[in-house]
Enzyme design. Structure first.
Site, mmCIF file in Angstrom:
data_model
loop_
_atom_site.group_PDB
_atom_site.id
_atom_site.type_symbol
_atom_site.label_atom_id
_atom_site.label_comp_id
_atom_site.label_asym_id
_atom_site.label_seq_id
_atom_site.Cartn_x
_atom_site.Cartn_y
_atom_site.Cartn_z
ATOM 1 N N GLU A 92 -68.766 27.535 -58.603
ATOM 2 C CA GLU A 92 -69.083 26.887 -59.882
ATOM 3 C C GLU A 92 -69.914 25.625 -59.675
ATOM 4 O O GLU A 92 -69.665 24.866 -58.739
ATOM 5 C CB GLU A 92 -67.782 26.529 -60.614
ATOM 6 C CG GLU A 92 -67.033 27.731 -61.117
ATOM 7 C CD GLU A 92 -65.812 27.363 -61.960
ATOM 8 O OE1 GLU A 92 -65.739 26.226 -62.465
ATOM 9 O OE2 GLU A 92 -64.933 28.217 -62.101
ATOM 10 N N ARG B 61 -45.680 29.641 -64.561
ATOM 11 C CA ARG B 61 -45.672 29.326 -65.997
ATOM 12 C C ARG B 61 -46.707 30.139 -66.769
ATOM 13 O O ARG B 61 -46.410 30.719 -67.817
ATOM 14 C CB ARG B 61 -45.923 27.828 -66.202
ATOM 15 C CG ARG B 61 -44.738 26.946 -65.884
ATOM 16 C CD ARG B 61 -45.007 25.510 -66.303
ATOM 17 N NE ARG B 61 -46.134 24.942 -65.579
ATOM 18 C CZ ARG B 61 -46.020 24.232 -64.459
ATOM 19 N NH1 ARG B 61 -44.839 24.012 -63.943
ATOM 20 N NH2 ARG B 61 -47.081 23.735 -63.867
ATOM 21 N N ILE B 62 -47.948 30.165 -66.259
ATOM 22 C CA ILE B 62 -49.012 30.864 -66.981
ATOM 23 C C ILE B 62 -48.797 32.371 -66.919
ATOM 24 O O ILE B 62 -48.958 33.077 -67.925
ATOM 25 C CB ILE B 62 -50.395 30.477 -66.430
ATOM 26 C CG1 ILE B 62 -50.652 28.984 -66.668
ATOM 27 C CG2 ILE B 62 -51.491 31.311 -67.091
ATOM 28 C CD1 ILE B 62 -51.935 28.454 -66.049
ATOM 29 N N THR C 86 -58.544 33.841 -64.331
ATOM 30 C CA THR C 86 -58.665 32.540 -64.989
ATOM 31 C C THR C 86 -58.082 31.444 -64.098
ATOM 32 O O THR C 86 -57.859 30.328 -64.555
ATOM 33 C CB THR C 86 -57.904 32.534 -66.335
ATOM 34 O OG1 THR C 86 -56.532 32.878 -66.103
ATOM 35 C CG2 THR C 86 -58.525 33.521 -67.315
ATOM 36 N N SER C 87 -57.842 31.764 -62.830
ATOM 37 C CA SER C 87 -57.200 30.828 -61.908
ATOM 38 C C SER C 87 -58.250 30.011 -61.160
ATOM 39 O O SER C 87 -58.617 28.917 -61.588
ATOM 40 C CB SER C 87 -56.294 31.586 -60.942
ATOM 41 O OG SER C 87 -55.656 30.701 -60.059
ATOM 42 N N ARG C 88 -58.747 30.540 -60.046
ATOM 43 C CA ARG C 88 -59.809 29.908 -59.279
ATOM 44 C C ARG C 88 -60.734 30.993 -58.749
ATOM 45 O O ARG C 88 -60.285 32.029 -58.260
ATOM 46 C CB ARG C 88 -59.244 29.086 -58.114
ATOM 47 C CG ARG C 88 -58.553 27.808 -58.526
ATOM 48 C CD ARG C 88 -59.542 26.755 -59.027
ATOM 49 N NE ARG C 88 -58.883 25.515 -59.388
ATOM 50 C CZ ARG C 88 -58.481 25.203 -60.626
ATOM 51 N NH1 ARG C 88 -58.649 26.066 -61.609
ATOM 52 N NH2 ARG C 88 -57.901 24.046 -60.869
ATOM 53 N N HIS D 24 -65.489 28.679 -67.720
ATOM 54 C CA HIS D 24 -64.275 27.917 -67.396
ATOM 55 C C HIS D 24 -63.711 27.227 -68.646
ATOM 56 O O HIS D 24 -63.544 26.007 -68.684
ATOM 57 C CB HIS D 24 -64.587 26.869 -66.311
ATOM 58 C CG HIS D 24 -63.372 26.500 -65.495
ATOM 59 N ND1 HIS D 24 -63.417 26.206 -64.157
ATOM 60 C CD2 HIS D 24 -62.067 26.384 -65.844
ATOM 61 C CE1 HIS D 24 -62.210 25.903 -63.706
ATOM 62 N NE2 HIS D 24 -61.371 26.009 -64.719
ATOM 63 N N ILE D 25 -63.372 28.046 -69.656
ATOM 64 C CA ILE D 25 -62.916 27.487 -70.936
ATOM 65 C C ILE D 25 -61.438 27.777 -71.219
ATOM 66 O O ILE D 25 -60.974 27.561 -72.339
ATOM 67 C CB ILE D 25 -63.754 28.037 -72.107
ATOM 68 C CG1 ILE D 25 -63.552 29.556 -72.272
ATOM 69 C CG2 ILE D 25 -65.216 27.689 -71.952
ATOM 70 C CD1 ILE D 25 -64.043 30.102 -73.590
#
Length: 317
Positions: free
Chosen positions: A264, A152-153, A233-235, A282-283
């Site tokens: 993190e 999806r992303i 932007t995943s992990r 992480h925004i």
């Protein structure tokens, strides 16, 4: 119901109007021992991605029937133990898609146009005026974007990127239907190494699993072109963070945009030394609309579960 963090006021109000809720008014991350103690007599747990819900935590919960994760991913939860204990696990997919895709495009544009370096000239007071060779970036038009994980992303990023004249390429465990490839004019690369060697921009959108830990290892990161940009932007665990920092510092790649990190909230100190990197805390889903939508999804999953129905967002192994 135990909330491990403070959720939007509207969501907490809805929950408290129907259920007995234990809030986290301070919004401080619960320590492992605090969580273990608080969960002992809880029926439903609403954790966040920053909470480690491992076997020990789950087994210490004598009454736990449901874990309604306030997150898209579930890599913070031991799904095997949850299934063994007959505990239902849900997440909040889809609602984060567009906001995350927006951050990806923002990072790509910032790095292509060398915006961090340009901004630094102003904040340092070293800008001496316009010059034909100053703070040169790269035009985004015509770039080849390689998406790792075309879900999806990844598709939302593609729809935005093609409007900027970017060519879409992707690597997946399974090839997408031809109708989707046609929609994005996307080329499938079955070999990840070949994708990495040929792309101008790499954007990571696959989930974090034991198989994807350091998927972009030191060896694979070295396959990237010197002019390439990496976006994650995943992990954070998907990328070898220290190896990436070394490549950035030695200018072996053009730049990187990171919204997630391997350990993190700690960040590799070497990343702060690099001038060709954009670091965000992480925004990617940090909009008021997304946070409320996530909460409503959690609420709906809980309502369905307590009504004896199957929650829409149930997660299975």
């Amino acid at each position: 119901i135990l909330l491990t963090r403070k959720l939007p006021d509207s969501i907490e109000k809805k929950l408290s109007s129907k259920y007995e809720v234990i809030f986290n008014k301070s919004d401080k991350v619960l320590t492992y021992n605090e969580l273990k103690k608080k969960i002992s007599n809880i029926d439903i747990l609403v954790p966040c991605i920053s909470d480690t819900i491992d076997a020990s935590i789950i087994k210490s919960a004598r009454k736990l029937k449901m874990i309604a994760n306030y997150a898209n991913g579930v890599d913070n939860i031991d799904l095997v133990t949850a299934e063994e204990k007959d505990i239902v696990v849900t997440n909040t997919p889809e609602v984060l898609t567009n906001d995350t895709a927006d951050i990806v495009i923002s990072l790509i544009l910032m790095l292509c146009r060398s915006i961090p370096k340009a901004q630094q000239l102003l904040s340092d007071g070293t800008w001496s005026g316009w010059g034909p060779n100053k703070t040169l970036g790269q035009s985004i038009n015509g770039k080849k974007l390689g998406i790792i994980g075309m879900g999806r992303i990844g598709q939302a990023v593609s729809s935005r990127a093609i409007e900027l004249g970017v060519n879409i390429n992707y690597h997946n465990r399974k090839r997408l239907p031809k109708s989707i490839e046609k929609k994005f004019k996307a080329k499938f690369w079955p070999n990840l190494n070949e994708l990495l060697m040929n792309m101008d921009i790499i954007s990571i959108h696959c989930p974090y699993t034991p198989e994807t830990f350091h998927l972009l290892s030191k060896r694979r990161l070295k396959l990237l072109k010197k002019t390439s940009i990496l976006i994650n932007t995943s992990r954070g665990e998907i990328v070898d963070e220290n190896a990436l920092a070394s490549l950035l510092l030695s200018k072996k790649i053009f730049g990187a945009g990171l919204d997630v990190f391997e350990n993190e909230p700690q960040v590799s100190p070497k990343l702060f030394e690099a001038e060709n990197v954009v670091l965000l805390p992480h925004i990617s889903s940090s909009t008021s609309q997304s946070r409320v939508a996530m909460g409503n999804r959690v609420l709906k999953n809980i309502e369905l579960f307590l009504a004896g129905k199957k929650p829409k967002d149930i997660v299975k192994l």
